[in-house]
Design a protein around this motif. Structure first.
Motif, mmCIF file in Angstrom:
data_model
loop_
_atom_site.group_PDB
_atom_site.id
_atom_site.type_symbol
_atom_site.label_atom_id
_atom_site.label_comp_id
_atom_site.label_asym_id
_atom_site.label_seq_id
_atom_site.Cartn_x
_atom_site.Cartn_y
_atom_site.Cartn_z
ATOM 1 N N TYR A 62 -4.451 1.036 8.275
ATOM 2 C CA TYR A 62 -4.730 2.336 7.638
ATOM 3 C C TYR A 62 -5.077 3.419 8.656
ATOM 4 N N SER A 63 -4.705 3.199 9.905
ATOM 5 C CA SER A 63 -5.040 4.170 10.956
ATOM 6 C C SER A 63 -4.374 5.522 10.754
ATOM 7 N N ASP A 64 -3.272 5.554 10.022
ATOM 8 C CA ASP A 64 -2.586 6.821 9.749
ATOM 9 C C ASP A 64 -2.457 7.073 8.244
ATOM 10 N N SER A 65 -3.356 6.464 7.485
ATOM 11 C CA SER A 65 -3.339 6.647 6.028
ATOM 12 C C SER A 65 -4.136 7.888 5.629
ATOM 13 N N THR A 66 -3.880 8.358 4.416
ATOM 14 C CA THR A 66 -4.661 9.461 3.853
ATOM 15 C C THR A 66 -4.985 9.151 2.396
ATOM 16 N N LEU A 67 -6.086 9.732 1.943
ATOM 17 C CA LEU A 67 -6.469 9.663 0.535
ATOM 18 C C LEU A 67 -6.397 11.058 -0.056
ATOM 19 N N PHE A 86 -13.172 8.735 -10.450
ATOM 20 C CA PHE A 86 -12.162 9.599 -9.840
ATOM 21 C C PHE A 86 -10.909 8.816 -9.487
ATOM 22 N N TRP A 87 -9.770 9.539 -9.555
ATOM 23 C CA TRP A 87 -8.487 8.995 -9.133
ATOM 24 C C TRP A 87 -8.437 9.035 -7.614
ATOM 25 N N SER A 88 -7.746 8.093 -7.034
ATOM 26 C CA SER A 88 -7.550 8.084 -5.592
ATOM 27 C C SER A 88 -6.122 7.632 -5.297
ATOM 28 N N ARG A 89 -5.393 8.451 -4.576
ATOM 29 C CA ARG A 89 -4.044 8.061 -4.133
ATOM 30 C C ARG A 89 -4.087 7.821 -2.629
ATOM 31 N N PRO A 97 2.114 -2.626 7.606
ATOM 32 C CA PRO A 97 3.270 -3.534 7.675
ATOM 33 C C PRO A 97 4.322 -3.263 6.596
ATOM 34 N N ALA A 98 3.911 -2.755 5.432
ATOM 35 C CA ALA A 98 4.872 -2.442 4.365
ATOM 36 C C ALA A 98 5.487 -1.060 4.547
ATOM 37 N N GLY A 99 5.081 -0.364 5.598
ATOM 38 C CA GLY A 99 5.618 0.964 5.854
ATOM 39 C C GLY A 99 5.016 2.017 4.941
ATOM 40 N N LEU A 100 5.693 3.140 4.862
ATOM 41 C CA LEU A 100 5.217 4.250 4.050
ATOM 42 C C LEU A 100 5.246 3.867 2.568
ATOM 43 N N HIS A 101 4.119 4.043 1.900
ATOM 44 C CA HIS A 101 4.050 3.815 0.463
ATOM 45 C C HIS A 101 2.762 4.420 -0.082
ATOM 46 N N GLU A 102 2.695 4.516 -1.398
ATOM 47 C CA GLU A 102 1.507 5.063 -2.055
ATOM 48 C C GLU A 102 0.953 4.047 -3.033
ATOM 49 N N VAL A 103 -0.376 4.067 -3.179
ATOM 50 C CA VAL A 103 -1.075 3.220 -4.130
ATOM 51 C C VAL A 103 -2.100 4.094 -4.844
ATOM 52 N N ASP A 104 -2.111 4.025 -6.179
ATOM 53 C CA ASP A 104 -3.111 4.740 -6.958
ATOM 54 C C ASP A 104 -4.195 3.779 -7.401
#
Length: 141
Positions: A62-67, A86-89, A97-104
């Motif tokens: 998660y070194s380059d992840s954002t919320l 609260f919602w969090s994306r 390892p799974a590359g670019l993706h989003e999780v809510d």
């Protein structure tokens, strides 16, 4: 970083600490004996354990992840105690390892006020999934 002057500030404060990958700042949002349940059901107690849970993932996957967080509600349950939803994306970057993706996820936080400071006493994070298939679901924006 945002300070939590009122319970409704928690989504933005949590988001800013995460996006800065500053786990010490994230830890400062919590009561010293707080509990934390991540989206995989991992339970920890205490600020040191909460920080220790997050430091390795912010150095790696998660070194380059954002919320991106969005307040749903803040409900007073007693003097100096509020439940916040609260919602969090989470948007992962190429380090995952799974590359670019989003999780809510949907986050429930219990905040308490001590000496005019609001802190998270308990937080639980639940991934949005299809109950029939278990597949992650992104909520409509």
């Amino acid at each position: 970083m945002s300070k939590m002057k009122k319970p409704e500030d928690v989504p933005l404060a949590f988001q800013e600490c995460w996006n800065a990958h500053d786990m010490e700042a994230l830890g400062s949002l919590f009561d010293s004996d707080a509990t934390f349940v991540n989206r995989f059901g991992h339970y920890v107690r205490g600020v040191d354990e909460i920080v220790a849970l997050h430091v390795p993932i912010h150095k790696t996957i998660y070194s380059d992840s954002t919320l991106n967080n969005e307040l749903i509600s803040a409900t007073k349950i007693a003097d100096g105690a509020v439940v916040v939803h609260f919602w969090s994306r989470l948007t992962s970057g190429v380090a995952h390892p799974a590359g670019l993706h989003e999780v809510d996820t949907l986050i429930l936080a219990v905040l308490t006020k001590q000496d005019d400071i609001w802190r998270i006493r308990a937080l639980e994070n639940v991934t949005l999934t299809n109950p029939r298939t278990g597949e992650p679901v992104l909520r409509s924006a």
